[in-house]
Design a protein around this motif. Structure first.
Motif, mmCIF file in Angstrom:
data_model
loop_
_atom_site.group_PDB
_atom_site.id
_atom_site.type_symbol
_atom_site.label_atom_id
_atom_site.label_comp_id
_atom_site.label_asym_id
_atom_site.label_seq_id
_atom_site.Cartn_x
_atom_site.Cartn_y
_atom_site.Cartn_z
ATOM 1 N N VAL A 1 0.807 -1.223 0.000
ATOM 2 C CA VAL A 1 0.000 0.000 0.000
ATOM 3 C C VAL A 1 0.841 1.275 0.000
ATOM 4 N N CYS A 2 2.120 1.186 0.286
ATOM 5 C CA CYS A 2 2.948 2.404 0.317
ATOM 6 C C CYS A 2 3.047 3.009 -1.090
ATOM 7 N N PRO A 3 2.559 4.226 -1.268
ATOM 8 C CA PRO A 3 2.587 4.837 -2.602
ATOM 9 C C PRO A 3 3.981 5.305 -3.019
ATOM 10 N N PHE A 4 4.928 5.306 -2.104
ATOM 11 C CA PHE A 4 6.263 5.820 -2.413
ATOM 12 C C PHE A 4 7.339 4.735 -2.424
ATOM 13 N N LYS A 5 6.884 3.465 -2.397
ATOM 14 C CA LYS A 5 7.820 2.322 -2.435
ATOM 15 C C LYS A 5 8.903 2.455 -1.358
#
Ligand code: SF4
Ligand code: SF4
Length: 89
Positions: free
Chosen positions: A75-79
């Protein structure tokens, strides 16, 4: 009801802290402070509530309870979270 613990059954409420679910994992989340934007998107998705924050800054995961599911990394949008294999003994 008597609380019976055999290592896998949870028969009483309010006792989740007694069960160190971190022992289940084969992988762990590696968090990059450089990539993290502290958006806290990952926090409510963690099924073990083991992603810790302080004053709006993500400070890491409590590996005693992290079971290595990888949801936070998904779910982390920033990897900013990468799942890594635990070292084999
Ligand atoms: S891998 Fe799963 S249990 Fe571990 S911190 Fe991420 S969401 Fe939580
Ligand atoms: S979702 Fe990613 S960027 Fe946002 S707080 Fe979690 S690790 Fe940091």
């Amino acid at each position: 009801m008597e609380n019976i613990k055999n290592g896998s059954n949870i028969l009483k409420d309010g006792n989740s802290e007694e069960f160190k679910t971190g022992a289940w994992k084969a992988r762990y989340p590696s968090h990059s402070k450089e990539k993290c934007k502290n958006c806290m998107m990952c926090v409510p998705y963690c099924p073990e509530s083991c992603i810790k924050q302080k004053d709006g800054i993500l400070i890491g995961m409590n590996l005693d309870y992290c079971k290595g599911c990888g949801v936070c990394a998904k779910v982390c949008p920033f990897k900013a979270i990468e799942m890594k294999d635990l070292e084999k003994n």
